[in-house]
Design a protein around this motif. Structure first.
Motif, PDB file in Angstrom:
ATOM      1  N   PHE A   1     -15.076 -19.794  15.318  1.00 59.73           N
ATOM      2  CA  PHE A   1     -14.712 -18.628  14.515  1.00 59.73           C
ATOM      3  C   PHE A   1     -13.283 -18.206  14.837  1.00 59.73           C
ATOM      4  CE2 PHE A   1     -19.429 -17.941  14.632  1.00 59.73           C
ATOM      5  CZ  PHE A   1     -19.637 -18.077  13.274  1.00 59.73           C
ATOM      6  N   LEU A   2     -12.539 -17.851  13.794  1.00 53.35           N
ATOM      7  CA  LEU A   2     -11.147 -17.451  13.938  1.00 53.35           C
ATOM      8  C   LEU A   2     -10.891 -16.155  13.184  1.00 53.35           C
ATOM      9  CD1 LEU A   2      -9.571 -20.959  13.179  1.00 53.35           C
ATOM     10  CD2 LEU A   2      -9.839 -19.931  15.458  1.00 53.35           C
ATOM     11  N   ASN A   3      -9.831 -15.439  13.586  1.00 54.52           N
ATOM     12  CA  ASN A   3      -9.391 -14.280  12.824  1.00 54.52           C
ATOM     13  C   ASN A   3      -8.747 -14.755  11.525  1.00 54.52           C
ATOM     14  OD1 ASN A   3     -10.073 -12.134  14.712  1.00 54.52           O
ATOM     15  ND2 ASN A   3      -8.443 -12.958  16.019  1.00 54.52           N
ATOM     16  N   SER A   4      -8.518 -13.833  10.597  1.00 53.18           N
ATOM     17  CA  SER A   4      -7.983 -14.220   9.294  1.00 53.18           C
ATOM     18  C   SER A   4      -6.592 -14.839   9.389  1.00 53.18           C
ATOM     19  CB  SER A   4      -7.946 -13.012   8.357  1.00 53.18           C
ATOM     20  OG  SER A   4      -7.161 -11.976   8.913  1.00 53.18           O
ATOM     21  N   ASP A   5      -5.835 -14.533  10.458  1.00 56.14           N
ATOM     22  CA  ASP A   5      -4.509 -15.120  10.631  1.00 56.14           C
ATOM     23  C   ASP A   5      -4.544 -16.443  11.390  1.00 56.14           C
ATOM     24  OD1 ASP A   5      -5.095 -14.322  13.205  1.00 56.14           O
ATOM     25  OD2 ASP A   5      -3.368 -12.981  13.419  1.00 56.14           O
ATOM     26  N   GLY A   6      -5.755 -16.923  11.705  1.00 60.51           N
ATOM     27  CA  GLY A   6      -5.909 -18.191  12.385  1.00 60.51           C
ATOM     28  C   GLY A   6      -5.960 -18.099  13.891  1.00 60.51           C
TER      29      GLY A   6
ATOM     30  N   ASN B   1      -9.878 -19.328   7.389  1.00 62.77           N
ATOM     31  CA  ASN B   1      -9.223 -18.765   8.570  1.00 62.77           C
ATOM     32  C   ASN B   1      -8.574 -19.852   9.425  1.00 62.77           C
ATOM     33  OD1 ASN B   1     -10.269 -16.414   7.607  1.00 62.77           O
ATOM     34  ND2 ASN B   1     -11.495 -15.916   9.413  1.00 62.77           N
ATOM     35  N   ASN B   2      -9.012 -21.077   9.213  1.00 61.54           N
ATOM     36  CA  ASN B   2      -8.427 -22.220   9.925  1.00 61.54           C
ATOM     37  C   ASN B   2      -7.173 -22.661   9.167  1.00 61.54           C
ATOM     38  OD1 ASN B   2      -7.744 -24.689  11.070  1.00 61.54           O
ATOM     39  ND2 ASN B   2      -9.867 -25.348  11.330  1.00 61.54           N
ATOM     40  N   GLN B   3      -6.025 -22.360   9.738  1.00 65.46           N
ATOM     41  CA  GLN B   3      -4.752 -22.638   9.070  1.00 65.46           C
ATOM     42  C   GLN B   3      -4.484 -24.125   8.876  1.00 65.46           C
ATOM     43  OE1 GLN B   3      -2.712 -19.685   8.232  1.00 65.46           O
ATOM     44  NE2 GLN B   3      -4.748 -18.893   8.689  1.00 65.46           N
ATOM     45  N   ASN B   4      -5.212 -24.974   9.566  1.00 62.76           N
ATOM     46  CA  ASN B   4      -4.994 -26.417   9.467  1.00 62.76           C
ATOM     47  C   ASN B   4      -5.724 -27.055   8.290  1.00 62.76           C
ATOM     48  OD1 ASN B   4      -3.365 -26.556  11.829  1.00 62.76           O
ATOM     49  ND2 ASN B   4      -5.221 -26.468  13.097  1.00 62.76           N
ATOM     50  N   LEU B   5      -6.616 -26.300   7.660  1.00 58.66           N
ATOM     51  CA  LEU B   5      -7.340 -26.840   6.510  1.00 58.66           C
ATOM     52  C   LEU B   5      -6.497 -26.707   5.249  1.00 58.66           C
ATOM     53  CD1 LEU B   5     -10.992 -25.583   7.137  1.00 58.66           C
ATOM     54  CD2 LEU B   5      -9.959 -27.776   7.744  1.00 58.66           C
ATOM     55  N   CYS B   6      -6.901 -27.405   4.210  1.00 58.23           N
ATOM     56  CA  CYS B   6      -6.168 -27.425   2.938  1.00 58.23           C
ATOM     57  C   CYS B   6      -5.968 -26.004   2.412  1.00 58.23           C
ATOM     58  CB  CYS B   6      -6.935 -28.265   1.922  1.00 58.23           C
ATOM     59  SG  CYS B   6      -6.190 -28.250   0.273  1.00 58.23           S
ATOM     60  N   ARG B   7      -4.709 -25.650   2.111  1.00 61.14           N
ATOM     61  CA  ARG B   7      -4.403 -24.294   1.637  1.00 61.14           C
ATOM     62  C   ARG B   7      -4.711 -24.114   0.158  1.00 61.14           C
ATOM     63  NH1 ARG B   7      -5.525 -22.050   5.505  1.00 61.14           N
ATOM     64  NH2 ARG B   7      -4.410 -20.127   4.988  1.00 61.14           N
ATOM     65  N   ASP B   8      -5.119 -25.182  -0.523  1.00 56.68           N
ATOM     66  CA  ASP B   8      -5.482 -25.074  -1.931  1.00 56.68           C
ATOM     67  C   ASP B   8      -6.980 -24.850  -2.131  1.00 56.68           C
ATOM     68  OD1 ASP B   8      -2.886 -25.447  -2.877  1.00 56.68           O
ATOM     69  OD2 ASP B   8      -3.070 -27.630  -2.776  1.00 56.68           O
ATOM     70  N   THR B   9      -7.741 -24.952  -1.036  1.00 60.97           N
ATOM     71  CA  THR B   9      -9.184 -24.751  -1.106  1.00 60.97           C
ATOM     72  C   THR B   9      -9.502 -23.285  -0.852  1.00 60.97           C
ATOM     73  OG1 THR B   9      -9.552 -26.993  -0.290  1.00 60.97           O
ATOM     74  CG2 THR B   9     -11.427 -25.477  -0.209  1.00 60.97           C
ATOM     75  N   ARG B  10     -10.378 -22.719  -1.662  1.00 62.60           N
ATOM     76  CA  ARG B  10     -10.716 -21.302  -1.550  1.00 62.60           C
ATOM     77  C   ARG B  10     -12.184 -21.113  -1.173  1.00 62.60           C
ATOM     78  NH1 ARG B  10      -5.944 -21.447  -1.919  1.00 62.60           N
ATOM     79  NH2 ARG B  10      -4.562 -20.215  -3.263  1.00 62.60           N
ATOM     80  N   TYR B  11     -12.430 -20.001  -0.485  1.00 55.01           N
ATOM     81  CA  TYR B  11     -13.772 -19.650  -0.029  1.00 55.01           C
ATOM     82  C   TYR B  11     -14.033 -18.173  -0.335  1.00 55.01           C
ATOM     83  CZ  TYR B  11     -12.804 -23.834   2.780  1.00 55.01           C
ATOM     84  OH  TYR B  11     -12.453 -25.094   3.187  1.00 55.01           O
TER      85      TYR B  11
END
Length: 352
Positions: free
Chosen positions: A27-32, A219-229
């Motif tokens: 689990f991560l904060n919204s800023d990663g 919240n994981n900054q390393n994942l694709c930034r085009d994918t939404r949740y």
């Protein structure tokens, strides 16, 4: 002519996801950034706030329209009607059919058309459409069915709430533990019996509140930034619900002509146990009276928050004596209420 719910059905998946299953999540904060608590503490705090101990996830080979069709079959059987007699099929959902381990929402054709297809209904005059209204979608669908029947353009309607939220959650977000999958369905029709739908109320707060629930990055900054949740501003939603839902419920009850003392059950959207309890307290405070025992059935502890499915599922479970110490008797006055993305609120007073 009175408009009644003449049949109910629900589908609750068999796969149980318990709180301890989240102990291995990152689990991560919204800023990663990392959270300064162990997963054990995170999960314990989550359970204390929401009341959720476990939730249900759909089987990998099933999608939302499948769940909705299963619930619909049971509602149609419970109402003892010929499905070819249905004039409308109204399906409330939020994300369409999302296949397991994919990220794409599929709503072409709409879920109502898919469910009608799955039910093998031939009648072309049975109109099938979807409603996107956040968590209050099923109640709003019933309100629309009520209007269709009262206007004379329909006699029988099928209203379904179905969702597979487990497919659109960010596993790095603590809020992912809230959401679950399921479906509830109801047949709505006119009868000569007393009671039925007595009053309803709907409001949409969109000026400042429209994006309290939204689609956002992991919240994981390393994942694709085009994918939404699915994402939410939990504190803002909590405060919004406490400020506005009790008043909408009161407005609806006052329109019905019944008093607070006549109400036997209140079916609130299963979003968060503490929030629902706080809504109930504020509602009764508006009437300056105490809360009766056993007034509010709850299913969130075992089934989580399945959005549009929570209210019809809970109602079906109570009618079939599957919620301990909860039942309904003929003539009972009940309130349905929900709040969700939009931000929308609705309520309905119904005499069973």
């Amino acid at each position: 002519m009175n408009i009644h719910i003449t049949g109910t059905g629900s589908y609750i998946p068999d796969t149980i996801e318990k709180n301890e299953n989240f102990n291995q999540h990152i689990f991560l904060n919204s800023d990663g950034s990392s959270i300064d608590s162990s997963n054990k503490v995170i999960v314990e705090k989550f359970q204390d706030i929401t009341g959720i101990v476990e939730r249900r996830y759909a089987e990998p080979h099933l999608v939302t329209s499948d769940l909705g069709a299963f619930a619909a079959e049971r509602a149609i059987a419970n109402a003892n009607i010929d499905p070819e007699e249905l004039d409308y099929i109204i399906v409330a959902h939020n994300f369409g059919d999302v296949k397991h381990n994919t990220i794409q929402s599929d709503i072409l054709p709409c879920l109502a058309a898919r469910i009608k297809h799955n039910l093998r209904i031939k009648n072309p005059k049975c109109v099938a459409y979807d409603i996107l209204f956040g968590c209050p979608g099923w109640i709003e669908g019933v309100i629309q069915a009520n209007a269709f029947i009262k206007s004379g353009i329909a006699k029988k309607c099928l209203v379904i709430g179905a969702e597979t939220l487990s497919r659109v959650v960010d596993k790095h977000d603590r809020d992912s533990m809230i959401f679950s999958d399921g479906a509830g369905a109801t047949v709505i029709e006119a009868t000569d019996n007393e009671g039925g739908i007595l009053a309803h109320e709907t409001v949409s707060h969109t000026l400042d509140e429209a994006y309290y629930l939204y689609f956002g990055n992991s919240n994981n900054q390393n994942l694709c930034r085009d994918t939404r949740y699915i994402k939410m501003h939990g504190r803002k939603i909590y405060e919004f619900a406490l400020s506005h839902v009790p008043q909408a419920m009161k407005s609806c009850l006052d329109k019905s002509g019944y008093s607070i003392n006549d109400v036997k059950k209140i079916f609130i959207h299963q979003a968060n146990e503490k929030m629902d309890e706080a809504i109930l307290k504020r509602f009764y405070r508006l009437y300056r009276t105490s809360i009766p025992d056993n007034i509010m059935p709850m299913s969130i502890q075992k089934f989580g928050n399945s959005s549009v499915a929570t209210v019809p599922t809970l109602y079906d479970l109570v009618l079939h004596n599957k919620i301990e110490n909860q039942s309904l008797s003929k003539g009972d006055v009940i309130i349905f209420a929900s709040v969700g993305a939009g931000m929308h609120i609705n309520a309905m007073v119904y005499k069973y």
